[in-house]
Design a protein around this motif. Structure first.
Motif, short mmCIF file in Angstrom:
data_model
loop_
_atom_site.label_atom_id
_atom_site.label_comp_id
_atom_site.label_asym_id
_atom_site.label_seq_id
_atom_site.Cartn_x
_atom_site.Cartn_y
_atom_site.Cartn_z
N VAL A 1 0.88 -0.92 -0.07
CA VAL A 1 -0.08 -0.16 -0.11
C VAL A 1 0.86 1.29 -0.11
N GLY A 2 0.74 1.99 -0.98
CA GLY A 2 1.49 3.38 -1.08
C GLY A 2 2.90 2.74 -1.74
N CYS A 3 2.85 2.25 -3.01
CA CYS A 3 4.05 1.39 -3.14
C CYS A 3 4.83 2.49 -3.85
N GLY A 4 4.54 3.66 -4.19
CA GLY A 4 5.61 4.59 -4.94
C GLY A 4 6.13 3.99 -6.28
N ASP A 5 7.45 3.91 -6.38
CA ASP A 5 7.90 3.39 -7.37
C ASP A 5 8.19 2.12 -7.58
N GLY A 6 7.88 1.21 -6.51
CA GLY A 6 7.52 -0.23 -6.74
C GLY A 6 8.67 -1.01 -6.02
N LEU A 7 9.79 -0.25 -5.65
CA LEU A 7 10.92 -0.74 -5.12
C LEU A 7 10.60 -2.09 -4.35
N LEU A 8 9.78 -1.62 -3.25
CA LEU A 8 9.74 -2.92 -2.14
C LEU A 8 8.74 -4.02 -2.97
N ARG B 1 2.70 -13.65 -6.26
CA ARG B 1 2.20 -12.62 -6.90
C ARG B 1 2.09 -11.30 -5.86
N VAL B 2 2.45 -10.22 -6.44
CA VAL B 2 2.45 -8.98 -5.77
C VAL B 2 1.76 -7.76 -6.44
N THR B 3 0.87 -7.10 -5.59
CA THR B 3 0.30 -5.94 -6.00
C THR B 3 0.78 -4.69 -5.29
N GLY B 4 1.12 -3.88 -6.16
CA GLY B 4 1.49 -2.40 -5.43
C GLY B 4 0.08 -1.48 -5.82
N ILE B 5 -0.40 -0.71 -4.73
CA ILE B 5 -1.15 0.45 -4.97
C ILE B 5 -0.77 1.82 -4.73
N ASP B 6 -0.85 2.66 -5.40
CA ASP B 6 -0.62 4.09 -4.98
C ASP B 6 -1.54 5.22 -5.76
N LYS B 7 -1.93 6.39 -5.09
CA LYS B 7 -2.68 7.17 -5.61
C LYS B 7 -2.15 7.92 -6.80
N SER B 8 -0.68 7.90 -7.00
CA SER B 8 0.08 8.89 -7.74
C SER B 8 0.36 8.30 -9.17
N PRO B 9 -0.33 8.79 -10.04
CA PRO B 9 -0.26 8.35 -11.55
C PRO B 9 1.10 8.24 -11.80
N PHE C 1 0.58 -3.37 -10.94
CA PHE C 1 0.45 -1.96 -10.19
C PHE C 1 -0.71 -1.33 -10.60
N VAL C 2 -1.49 -0.83 -9.40
CA VAL C 2 -2.74 -0.47 -9.31
C VAL C 2 -2.90 0.97 -9.08
N GLU C 3 -3.23 2.05 -9.78
CA GLU C 3 -3.46 3.42 -9.37
C GLU C 3 -4.74 3.71 -8.82
N GLY C 4 -4.63 4.12 -7.80
CA GLY C 4 -6.03 4.20 -6.96
C GLY C 4 -5.70 4.40 -5.40
N ASP C 5 -6.93 4.74 -4.50
CA ASP C 5 -6.91 4.86 -3.17
C ASP C 5 -7.24 3.27 -2.60
N PHE C 6 -6.34 3.30 -1.82
CA PHE C 6 -6.53 1.96 -1.05
C PHE C 6 -7.70 1.54 -0.47
N LEU C 7 -8.32 2.62 0.10
CA LEU C 7 -9.53 2.62 0.91
C LEU C 7 -10.66 2.16 -0.25
N THR C 8 -10.76 2.69 -1.42
CA THR C 8 -11.79 2.62 -2.17
C THR C 8 -11.60 1.71 -3.41
N ALA C 9 -10.46 1.35 -3.63
CA ALA C 9 -10.05 0.62 -4.81
C ALA C 9 -10.63 -0.88 -4.86
N ASP C 10 -10.83 -1.31 -6.16
CA ASP C 10 -11.47 -2.49 -6.14
C ASP C 10 -10.40 -3.69 -6.06
N LEU C 11 -10.20 -4.04 -5.01
CA LEU C 11 -9.16 -5.28 -4.77
C LEU C 11 -9.97 -6.66 -4.55
N PRO C 12 -9.29 -7.57 -4.94
CA PRO C 12 -9.88 -8.87 -4.59
C PRO C 12 -10.49 -9.23 -3.33
N ASP C 13 -11.61 -9.84 -3.63
CA ASP C 13 -12.70 -10.16 -2.14
C ASP C 13 -11.83 -11.08 -1.43
#
Length: 125
Positions: free
Chosen positions: A34-41, A51-59, A77-89
């Motif tokens: 969450v808040g993956c930035g440039d994806g280093l982590l 499998r790894v998903t990174g999510i960040d609000k910054s395009p 990598f998903v552009e979006g808000d962690f609180l409202t993004a459509d993530l897997p159930d």
């Protein structure tokens, strides 16, 4: 010809990566940064999770993360808000966030990180 990777860098966020990587459970299938930035982590997590998903609000950051992922099929990598993004159930086996969750509604973020029940969470502060 060997393709050069990104220039290594260090900051206090990167300093937390070894502890996070040690916390990943064995046999980890899906991890979320969450808040993956440039994806280093996220790229480091891909060495320990299937499998790894990174999510960040910054395009801009998501664009950079995708560019640096070099077509690694384990990374999304998903552009979006962690609180409202459509993530897997079904959720994730491991979720981490370095210096990002405190920029959101902290309580809501912790609740979302715990769904489904029993999910391991690492939130370095």
């Amino acid at each position: 010809m060997h393709r050069a990777g990104p220039t290594p860098y260090w900051n206090t966020n990167v300093a937390r990566h070894p502890g996070i990587l040690r916390a990943i459970p064995g046999g980890c299938g899906d991890a979320l940064d969450v808040g993956c930035g440039d994806g280093l982590l996220a790229r480091k997590l891909a060495g320990r999770a299937e499998r790894v998903t990174g999510i960040d609000k910054s395009p801009r950051m998501i664009s950079r993360a995708r560019a640096l992922a070099t077509d690694d099929p384990r990374l999304t990598f998903v552009e979006g808000d962690f609180l409202t993004a459509d993530l897997p159930d079904e959720g994730y086996d491991f979720i981490c966030s370095v210096s990002a969750v405190h920029h959101t509604d902290f309580e809501a973020a912790l609740v979302r990180m715990r769904e489904p029940e029993g999910m391991p969470v690492t939130v370095p502060g």
